[in-house]
Design an enzyme around this catalytic site. Structure first.
Site, PDB file in Angstrom:
ATOM      1  N   CYS A 230       0.861  -1.178   0.000  1.00 51.34           N
ATOM      2  CA  CYS A 230       0.000   0.000   0.000  1.00 51.34           C
ATOM      3  C   CYS A 230       0.895   1.225   0.000  1.00 51.34           C
ATOM      4  O   CYS A 230       2.122   1.095  -0.076  1.00 51.34           O
ATOM      5  CB  CYS A 230      -1.007  -0.008   1.150  1.00 51.34           C
ATOM      6  SG  CYS A 230      -0.374   0.295   2.809  1.00 51.34           S
TER       7      CYS A 230
ATOM      8  N   HIS B 279      15.553 -12.574  12.016  1.00 54.37           N
ATOM      9  CA  HIS B 279      15.266 -12.429  13.445  1.00 54.37           C
ATOM     10  C   HIS B 279      13.793 -12.551  13.799  1.00 54.37           C
ATOM     11  O   HIS B 279      13.465 -12.963  14.910  1.00 54.37           O
ATOM     12  CB  HIS B 279      15.766 -11.077  13.953  1.00 54.37           C
ATOM     13  CG  HIS B 279      17.253 -10.977  13.966  1.00 54.37           C
ATOM     14  ND1 HIS B 279      17.906  -9.893  14.500  1.00 54.37           N
ATOM     15  CD2 HIS B 279      18.221 -11.805  13.501  1.00 54.37           C
ATOM     16  CE1 HIS B 279      19.219 -10.058  14.381  1.00 54.37           C
ATOM     17  NE2 HIS B 279      19.429 -11.209  13.763  1.00 54.37           N
TER      18      HIS B 279
END
Length: 149
Positions: free
Chosen positions: A70, A103
């Site tokens: 977006c 991570h």
């Protein structure tokens, strides 16, 4: 190059339409098949109409990864992260993108179409899809994410 065809969910609002089509055209021959959740034009629309079904599809296991686009990335990321097991990360450069996978084990890359170029978007998606999760202490942290529905 991916050994076998891998299906990836992709969707956007009107601000991300051009970037979405560019990603599909430029990575479609790289071993990925993109299942397009829409939107299909630059006509103004409400981003939750795309983000909800795409996040549900990734949550259900129908897709390992999703791509949402977006204008800023914020709207679709907020919607997607409402779903248990979804880790949607807004990615705008290579380091953030790598860390989102390494991570955080992000399963949806969120691209801010108004802040990156089309070529950057392709490069970030390629990096996201080819980067693995490190596990270890990072898995422990992911396990501590609340499962509020």
């Amino acid at each position: 190059m991916v050994d076998s065809l891998k299906q990836i969910a992709i969707g956007c609002d009107h601000a991300g339409f051009v970037v979405k089509d560019y990603i599909i055209k430029n990575l479609g021959s790289s071993g990925y098949e993109f299942i397009d959740f829409g939107t299909f034009s630059e006509l103004s629309m409400d981003y939750p109409e795309i983000a909800h079904p795409l996040a549900k599809a990734v949550q259900s296991g129908s897709f390992e990864f999703g791509i949402l686009i977006c204008g800023s990335g914020n709207g679709v990321a907020i919607v997607a992260n409402k779903y248990t097991g979804i880790r949607a990360a807004i990615c705008w450069n290579e380091e953030i993108t790598s860390l989102a996978r390494l991570h955080n084990n992000a399963n949806i890359i969120v691209l801010p179409a108004r802040f990156i170029s089309q070529d950057e978007a392709v490069d970030l998606v390629r990096l996201f899809l080819s980067t693995g999760f490190e596990g270890g202490r990072h898995q422990r942290r992911i396990d501590k994410i609340s499962n509020i529905s």
